[in-house]
Design a protein around this motif. Structure first.
Motif, PDB file in Angstrom:
ATOM      1  N   ALA A 267       1.008  -1.319  -0.130  1.00 14.63           N
ATOM      2  CA  ALA A 267       0.180   0.021   0.087  1.00 14.63           C
ATOM      3  C   ALA A 267       0.921   1.192   0.018  1.00 14.63           C
ATOM      4  N   VAL A 268       2.153   1.179   0.598  1.00 13.68           N
ATOM      5  CA  VAL A 268       2.888   2.378   0.346  1.00 13.68           C
ATOM      6  C   VAL A 268       3.711   2.665  -0.736  1.00 13.68           C
ATOM      7  N   THR A 269       3.743   1.552  -1.703  1.00 15.18           N
ATOM      8  CA  THR A 269       4.386   1.859  -3.061  1.00 15.18           C
ATOM      9  C   THR A 269       3.563   2.668  -3.791  1.00 15.18           C
ATOM     10  N   ASP A 270       4.185   2.903  -5.130  1.00 23.57           N
ATOM     11  CA  ASP A 270       3.270   3.675  -6.101  1.00 23.57           C
ATOM     12  C   ASP A 270       2.613   2.254  -7.012  1.00 23.57           C
ATOM     13  N   ASN A 271       1.682   1.523  -6.302  1.00 30.42           N
ATOM     14  CA  ASN A 271       1.040   0.727  -6.952  1.00 30.42           C
ATOM     15  C   ASN A 271       2.339  -0.418  -7.722  1.00 30.42           C
ATOM     16  N   ALA A 272       3.298  -0.599  -6.884  1.00 32.52           N
ATOM     17  CA  ALA A 272       4.356  -1.594  -7.479  1.00 32.52           C
ATOM     18  C   ALA A 272       3.902  -2.970  -7.993  1.00 32.52           C
ATOM     19  N   TYR A 273       4.799  -3.402  -9.057  1.00 33.55           N
ATOM     20  CA  TYR A 273       4.543  -4.848  -9.233  1.00 33.55           C
ATOM     21  C   TYR A 273       5.487  -5.539  -8.289  1.00 33.55           C
ATOM     22  N   PHE A 274       5.014  -6.774  -7.985  1.00 35.16           N
ATOM     23  CA  PHE A 274       5.538  -7.833  -7.076  1.00 35.16           C
ATOM     24  C   PHE A 274       6.409  -8.865  -7.889  1.00 35.16           C
ATOM     25  N   MET A 275       7.681  -9.068  -7.557  1.00 36.41           N
ATOM     26  CA  MET A 275       8.446 -10.021  -8.217  1.00 36.41           C
ATOM     27  C   MET A 275       9.075 -11.039  -7.138  1.00 36.41           C
ATOM     28  N   HIS A 276       9.451 -12.224  -7.653  1.00 43.31           N
ATOM     29  CA  HIS A 276      10.129 -13.252  -7.102  1.00 43.31           C
ATOM     30  C   HIS A 276      10.586 -14.298  -8.147  1.00 43.31           C
ATOM     31  N   CYS A 277      11.659 -14.745  -7.725  1.00 46.28           N
ATOM     32  CA  CYS A 277      12.191 -15.642  -8.768  1.00 46.28           C
ATOM     33  C   CYS A 277      11.616 -17.038  -8.825  1.00 46.28           C
ATOM     34  N   LEU A 278      10.816 -17.483  -7.516  1.00 47.74           N
ATOM     35  CA  LEU A 278      10.089 -18.790  -7.541  1.00 47.74           C
ATOM     36  C   LEU A 278      11.304 -19.830  -7.352  1.00 47.74           C
ATOM     37  N   PRO A 279      11.169 -20.867  -6.515  1.00 48.80           N
ATOM     38  CA  PRO A 279      10.003 -21.054  -5.845  1.00 48.80           C
ATOM     39  C   PRO A 279       9.871 -20.283  -4.662  1.00 48.80           C
ATOM     40  N   VAL A 280       8.671 -20.006  -4.325  1.00 47.14           N
ATOM     41  CA  VAL A 280       8.456 -18.972  -3.134  1.00 47.14           C
ATOM     42  C   VAL A 280       7.455 -19.699  -2.237  1.00 47.14           C
ATOM     43  N   ARG A 281       7.762 -19.663  -0.772  1.00 42.42           N
ATOM     44  CA  ARG A 281       6.904 -20.093   0.139  1.00 42.42           C
ATOM     45  C   ARG A 281       5.847 -18.814   0.528  1.00 42.42           C
ATOM     46  N   ARG A 282       4.589 -19.440   0.156  1.00 44.61           N
ATOM     47  CA  ARG A 282       3.558 -18.413   0.616  1.00 44.61           C
ATOM     48  C   ARG A 282       3.516 -18.154   1.991  1.00 44.61           C
ATOM     49  N   ASN A 283       3.034 -16.959   2.312  1.00 41.71           N
ATOM     50  CA  ASN A 283       2.986 -16.622   3.746  1.00 41.71           C
ATOM     51  C   ASN A 283       4.044 -16.611   4.773  1.00 41.71           C
ATOM     52  N   MET A 284       5.113 -16.842   3.954  1.00 40.07           N
ATOM     53  CA  MET A 284       6.463 -16.470   4.597  1.00 40.07           C
ATOM     54  C   MET A 284       7.025 -15.348   3.908  1.00 40.07           C
TER      55      MET A 284
END
Ligand code: AN0
Ligand code: CP
Length: 320
Positions: A267-284
């Motif tokens: 919410a404090v970003t300028d409607n930023a895109y979210f990036m991650h290389c994966l694999p990602v652990r959700r809710n961590m």
């Protein structure tokens, strides 16, 4: 190109990005380059994306591909010289590498940090032996300290989605239950420093990245402050790089879930895109709602792994 390890190996970055865009228009246009050429992909560690996207890239270029999972079916390899090999390791890397070189034209290697010894990891002991003894061009498919195919794909993705000439890109540490390598954040920092972006790194104290990669990038220990006005949030966990305290190298010093990227952070970003290389652990690392939001680029990023690998293999084929 004989080695693909660092951003400098690509030469002019703008030209490399233009080449990536050209490849993306028609990924099969260079089929003739790889005719009767063989790519050998060696995996010492698990992989989903690197394995599939690099294999696909080689096929785009008309190459044949051999994939070897060293830990499934090959002989157990000794890596140290001087060892009396009376244990469970049947073969030495110093024979295995030139043998592998006999059967291919280019070699890709994945070999993660072992965290046993910071010096060996940061000297890239394993990959440097492939460079020295295989007689073939070698590209890094995540080594002890770098993951350049990922960083190149990430930069291609940022190029495609940026809404201003010089976007604010934030690399943010996030919590994870196990010790993970520094390869992804190291390469991401190296590539962002070379690109035309406003780059900020945020992490808890003690997680300082090696100066060799992070250079003069701005470091902000207050994660919320770092996120303010950001255009891209690149989340990743990494274990302690051991820069300030070498004895902490590879350790998990912090599991503070306050660092998980959630809607309040975004919410404090300028409607930023979210990036991650994966694999990602959700809710961590990231909450379900953020990774599932329209701002999430995790799938386009993974798709661009095929493009970055096609450009890199193309450059290697051109130099044979
Ligand atoms: C690896 C890492 O953090 O380096 C690979 C990421 C591409 N991740 C895991 O081992 C879970
Ligand atoms: N991002 C990435 O390299 O994924 P894999 O570990 O699945 O190859």
């Amino acid at each position: 190109m004989r080695v693909f390890q660092n951003v400098e190996d690509l030469g002019d970055l703008r030209a490399a990005l233009a080449e990536a865009a050209e490849v993306k228009k028609d990924r099969f246009q260079f089929q003739a380059l790889g005719r009767n050429k063989t790519a050998l992909l060696i995996f010492f560690n698990n992989s989903l994306r690197t394995r599939l996207s690099t294999q696909k890239a080689a096929m785009n270029l008309g190459m044949n591909v051999i994939v070897l999972d060293v830990n499934q079916g090959a002989w157990k390899l000794e890596t140290e010289r001087g060892v009396v090999m009376d244990g469970d390791k049947s073969e030495h890397l110093l024979e295995a590498i030139p043998v592998m070189g006999c059967y291919c034209d280019v070699i890709g290697v994945r070999s993660f940090a072992t965290f046993e010894n910071r010096k060996d990891d940061y000297e890239e002991k394993i990959l440097n032996q492939f460079i020295r003894y295989s007689g073939r061009p070698v590209f890094f498919m995540e080594s002890a300290t770098v993951h350049p195919l990922q960083a190149f794909a990430d930069l291609i993705t940022i190029e495609e989605y940026k809404r201003k000439p010089r976007p604010k890109v934030v690399l943010s540490w996030a919590p994870h239950p196990k010790a993970l390598p520094q390869a992804v954040p190291n390469s991401f920092a190296q590539w962002m420093n070379a690109a035309d972006v406003d780059f900020v790194v945020t992490h808890p104290e003690g997680y300082e990245l090696d100066p060799k990669f992070v250079g003069n990038a701005r470091v902000e220990y207050d994660q919320m402050k770092a996120f303010e006005g950001a255009d891209f949030i690149y989340a990743k966990n990494w274990s302690c790089p051991g820069v300030t305290r070498p004895e902490d190298y590879g350790k998990v010093l912090n599991k503070d879930m306050g660092w998980t990227v959630d809607a309040a952070h975004m919410a404090v970003t300028d409607n930023a895109y979210f990036m991650h290389c994966l694999p990602v652990r959700r809710n961590m690392i990231v909450t379900d709602d953020v990774i599932e939001s329209p701002q999430s680029l995790v799938i386009p990023e993974a798709a661009n792994r095929e493009i970055s690998a096609t450009v890199v293999l193309k450059r290697m084929l051109e130099s044979l």
